[in-house]
Enzyme design. Structure first.
Site, PDB file in Angstrom:
ATOM      1  N   PHE A 139       0.811  -1.230   0.000  1.00 44.42           N
ATOM      2  CA  PHE A 139       0.000   0.000   0.000  1.00 44.42           C
ATOM      3  C   PHE A 139       0.838   1.271   0.000  1.00 44.42           C
ATOM      4  CE2 PHE A 139       0.833  -0.058   4.605  1.00 44.42           C
ATOM      5  CZ  PHE A 139       1.038   1.292   4.845  1.00 44.42           C
ATOM      6  N   CYS A 173       9.793   1.625   3.514  1.00 44.44           N
ATOM      7  CA  CYS A 173      10.735   0.602   3.944  1.00 44.44           C
ATOM      8  C   CYS A 173      12.139   1.176   4.076  1.00 44.44           C
ATOM      9  CB  CYS A 173      10.725  -0.557   2.956  1.00 44.44           C
ATOM     10  SG  CYS A 173      11.218  -0.023   1.320  1.00 44.44           S
TER      11      CYS A 173
HETATM   12  P1  NAD Z   1       1.435  -6.591   3.215  1.00 48.91           P
HETATM   13  O1  NAD Z   1       2.455  -7.650   3.330  1.00 48.91           O
HETATM   14  O2  NAD Z   1       0.337  -6.551   4.212  1.00 48.91           O
HETATM   15  O3  NAD Z   1       0.728  -6.653   1.771  1.00 48.91           O
HETATM   16  C1  NAD Z   1       1.472  -6.736   0.590  1.00 48.91           C
HETATM   17  C2  NAD Z   1       0.660  -7.487  -0.466  1.00 48.91           C
HETATM   18  O4  NAD Z   1       0.385  -8.805   0.009  1.00 48.91           O
HETATM   19  C3  NAD Z   1      -0.687  -6.844  -0.762  1.00 48.91           C
HETATM   20  O5  NAD Z   1      -0.905  -6.892  -2.157  1.00 48.91           O
HETATM   21  C4  NAD Z   1      -1.679  -7.711   0.002  1.00 48.91           C
HETATM   22  O6  NAD Z   1      -2.933  -7.787  -0.624  1.00 48.91           O
HETATM   23  C5  NAD Z   1      -1.018  -9.068   0.015  1.00 48.91           C
HETATM   24  N1  NAD Z   1      -1.301  -9.845   1.232  1.00 48.91           N
HETATM   25  C6  NAD Z   1      -1.583  -9.379   2.475  1.00 48.91           C
HETATM   26  N2  NAD Z   1      -1.728 -10.406   3.340  1.00 48.91           N
HETATM   27  C7  NAD Z   1      -1.534 -11.550   2.641  1.00 48.91           C
HETATM   28  C8  NAD Z   1      -1.519 -12.939   2.986  1.00 48.91           C
HETATM   29  N3  NAD Z   1      -1.767 -13.373   4.215  1.00 48.91           N
HETATM   30  N4  NAD Z   1      -1.257 -13.837   1.997  1.00 48.91           N
HETATM   31  C9  NAD Z   1      -1.007 -13.437   0.735  1.00 48.91           C
HETATM   32  N5  NAD Z   1      -1.009 -12.120   0.361  1.00 48.91           N
HETATM   33  C10 NAD Z   1      -1.258 -11.196   1.297  1.00 48.91           C
HETATM   34  O7  NAD Z   1       2.226  -5.193   3.188  1.00 48.91           O
HETATM   35  P2  NAD Z   1       1.627  -3.722   3.222  1.00 48.91           P
HETATM   36  O8  NAD Z   1       1.086  -3.456   4.597  1.00 48.91           O
HETATM   37  O9  NAD Z   1       0.756  -3.476   2.057  1.00 48.91           O
HETATM   38  O10 NAD Z   1       2.953  -2.855   2.979  1.00 48.91           O
HETATM   39  C11 NAD Z   1       3.809  -2.456   3.992  1.00 48.91           C
HETATM   40  C12 NAD Z   1       4.997  -3.386   4.135  1.00 48.91           C
HETATM   41  O11 NAD Z   1       5.694  -3.446   2.903  1.00 48.91           O
HETATM   42  C13 NAD Z   1       6.008  -2.919   5.153  1.00 48.91           C
HETATM   43  O12 NAD Z   1       6.446  -4.030   5.887  1.00 48.91           O
HETATM   44  C14 NAD Z   1       7.129  -2.353   4.311  1.00 48.91           C
HETATM   45  O13 NAD Z   1       8.396  -2.347   4.928  1.00 48.91           O
HETATM   46  C15 NAD Z   1       7.089  -3.260   3.149  1.00 48.91           C
HETATM   47  N6  NAD Z   1       7.735  -2.684   1.978  1.00 48.91           N
HETATM   48  C16 NAD Z   1       8.961  -3.171   1.639  1.00 48.91           C
HETATM   49  C17 NAD Z   1       9.642  -2.634   0.569  1.00 48.91           C
HETATM   50  C18 NAD Z   1      11.010  -3.130   0.207  1.00 48.91           C
HETATM   51  O14 NAD Z   1      11.521  -2.721  -0.798  1.00 48.91           O
HETATM   52  N7  NAD Z   1      11.631  -4.004   0.981  1.00 48.91           N
HETATM   53  C19 NAD Z   1       9.056  -1.613  -0.182  1.00 48.91           C
HETATM   54  C20 NAD Z   1       7.792  -1.154   0.164  1.00 48.91           C
HETATM   55  C21 NAD Z   1       7.136  -1.712   1.258  1.00 48.91           C
END
Ligand code: NAD
Length: 484
Positions: free
Chosen positions: A149, A281
């Protein structure tokens, strides 16, 4: 609703989903701005079939033609900058300036993808007399990109331009919390001339991600999101024999030495911990002060007090996330840490239903506290104190994560000492948010990334392609005998 219902986009057309729908609310004021349909296995299958059907035609289009779509797309990103920025800000809650920087970064990512023909022009060597070996790159096939998100426009553009220019076709599964940007990206690519089926968008949550990981006709999966889900996706996709790269969460440490430039360090640390409301992140989450650094902390607190939610600080994505962040602060305080700047219970006048946490600085956090170890993902900085540099490095090294780390000092030697020892993929020296700009690639270490290689830049070429090694003897009459 400000925006019409967000549907899947399959083969260039809107398509309904078969798994219900979800309200899309703006974190700025809690208002309902749209509704997104959710997908099940059958919807994912339709998107994969469209990508599969488009794959041979797209792969057989010369790269110099494929790239023309992305030159046009870059122009469209810029021509529609204001509208795209407003969408990001409304659905994610970040400030207009932050949203605009995100869309500008998408343009830079696309610019890099436009240089792909120059980067993949191949390798050729005469390996013995009259015998040459050459390497050619081919697309992997049908790929999927699952995004979080916090950067609704930029993270999809980490993968779309590079993967598509290199001849793959894609199923994009954006975060269901911010689905509007993804469909506008698909619209603009269509306007730029992308053939139908090359990019398909499937909206949904867990079920659609699982369907992607299990689908036999998807060849590669990238994921960006939390470490918890990154592990699930990486394991599930690779156990189904797919190529996978999953980027997870972060806990970035900034090591501050007493000789650091006070104003520059304070403003960098404040910007790093509070930018995008700490929901990135690359955000600074922990500062390790080495020795006497109170003069820097005092200036940091002054700077943080100038950062005001609803003015120059955006919103938190949801009520649940706001509660989680505030609980971390309250727990740390109860365990003996000292809250120097407190952003809890912040209400923005006129936006009482929005979700805001003000910048929060907590001193005397101990490395064993939960707030020191876990990703908070809010505008909260934990300060830990160390007696010497090796102790500070040990604190940084003890993190399970490893996205970024930074050091603030005026000593080149000490900066290098930290940079060599920090356990992170992206290092800043006197820079609070060390995001590598193109052509350098983006990717962390440890539990911030699962898989090999980075997700952007030159490193991504390996992920998005398979190579063929061809050995040719041009003069069969020659006596050269090479494994004949
Ligand atoms: P999230 O893991 O909750 O969701 C990411 C994606 O996974 C979404 O499309 C969501 O629909 C899907 N998802 C959620 N729960 C799931 C499950 N149980 N099984 C399968 N798919 C599922 O992450 P978020 O809250 O959207 O984003 C924030 C996180 O992303 C933070 O931890 C941040 O650090 C990380 N992030 C990392 C980077 C990087 O480059 N390392 C970049 C941006 C964000």
């Amino acid at each position: 609703m400000k925006y019409p219902q967000i549907t899947n986009i399959i083969n260039g057309e809107q398509a309904t989903g078969n798994n219900g729908s979800l309200e899309v609310e703006s974190p700025i004021d809690g208002s309902k701005i749209s509704e997104v349909i959710l997908s099940n296995n059958a919807d994912v299958d339709l998107a994969v079939k469209a990508a599969e059907a488009a794959q041979p035609g797209w792969a057989n289009t010369p790269i110099k033609e494929r790239v023309q779509v992305f030159f046009k797309y870059k122009q469209l990103l810029e021509a529609n900058m204001e509208e795209l920025t407003n969408i990001v800000s409304e659905e994610n809650g970040k400030t207009f300036g932050e949203a605009k920087a995100e869309v500008a970064k998408s343009s830079e990512l696309t610019e890099f993808a436009c240089s792909m023909p120059q980067l993949v022009s191949g390798e050729l060597l005469e390996v013995s007399k009259g015998v040459e070996c050459r390497i050619e790159r081919y697309p992997v096939g049908v790929v999927a990109s699952i995004t979080p998100f916090n950067f609704p426009n930029m993270v999809p553009n980490w993968t779309i331009p590079n993967a598509l220019v290199l001849g793959n076709t894609m199923v994009l599964k954006p975060s269901e919390l911010v689905p509007i940007s993804a469909n506008r990206i698909a619209d603009l690519l269509k306007e730029a001339g992308l053939p139908n089926g090359v990019l398909n968008v499937v909206h949904g949550s867990q079920e659609s991600v699982e369907a992607i990981c299990d689908h036999p006709d998807i060849d590669a999966v990238t994921f960006v999101g939390s470490t918890r889900v990154a592990k699930i996706v990486y394991k599930r996709a690779t156990s189904n024999l797919k190529r996978a790269l999953a980027l997870g969460g972060a806990k970035n440490h900034l090591i501050v030495l007493p000789d650091a430039n006070v104003e520059m360090t304070a403003s960098n640390v404040a910007a790093s911990m509070s930018g995008c409301a700490g929901q990135r992140c690359m955000a600074a989450s922990a500062m390790v002060g080495v020795g006497e650094v109170d003069h820097i902390i005092n200036q940091l607190c002054k700077d943080a007090k100038e950062i005001i939610p609803g003015k120059n600080l955006g919103a938190i994505i949801s009520a649940k996330a706001k509660e989680r962040i505030e609980n971390y602060i309250t727990e740390a305080e109860a365990e003996g840490a000292k809250v120097l700047v407190d952003g809890r219970n912040f209400v923005v006048e006129g936006k009482e239903n929005g979700y805001y946490v003000g910048p929060t600085i907590i001193d005397y956090v101990k490395p064993e506290m939960r707030i020191a170890k876990e990703e908070v993902f809010g505008p909260v900085l934990s300060i830990m104190r160390s007696d010497d540099l090796d102790e500070a490095i040990a604190i940084e090294n003890s993190s399970n994560y490893g996205n970024a780390a930074a050091v603030f000092t005026q000593s080149g030697g000490l900066a290098r000492y930290v940079a060599e020892r920090a356990s992170a993929g992206m290092i800043g020296v006197n820079i609070g948010v060390p995001v590598p700009r193109e052509p350098f690639s983006f990717g962390g270490w440890n539990e911030s990334r699962f898989g090999v290689g980075d997700i952007t830049g030159k490193s991504s070429i390996e992920f998005w392609t398979v190579s063929k090694k061809m050995t040719t003897k041009w003069n069969p009459e020659s006596r050269t005998n090479w494994m004949s």
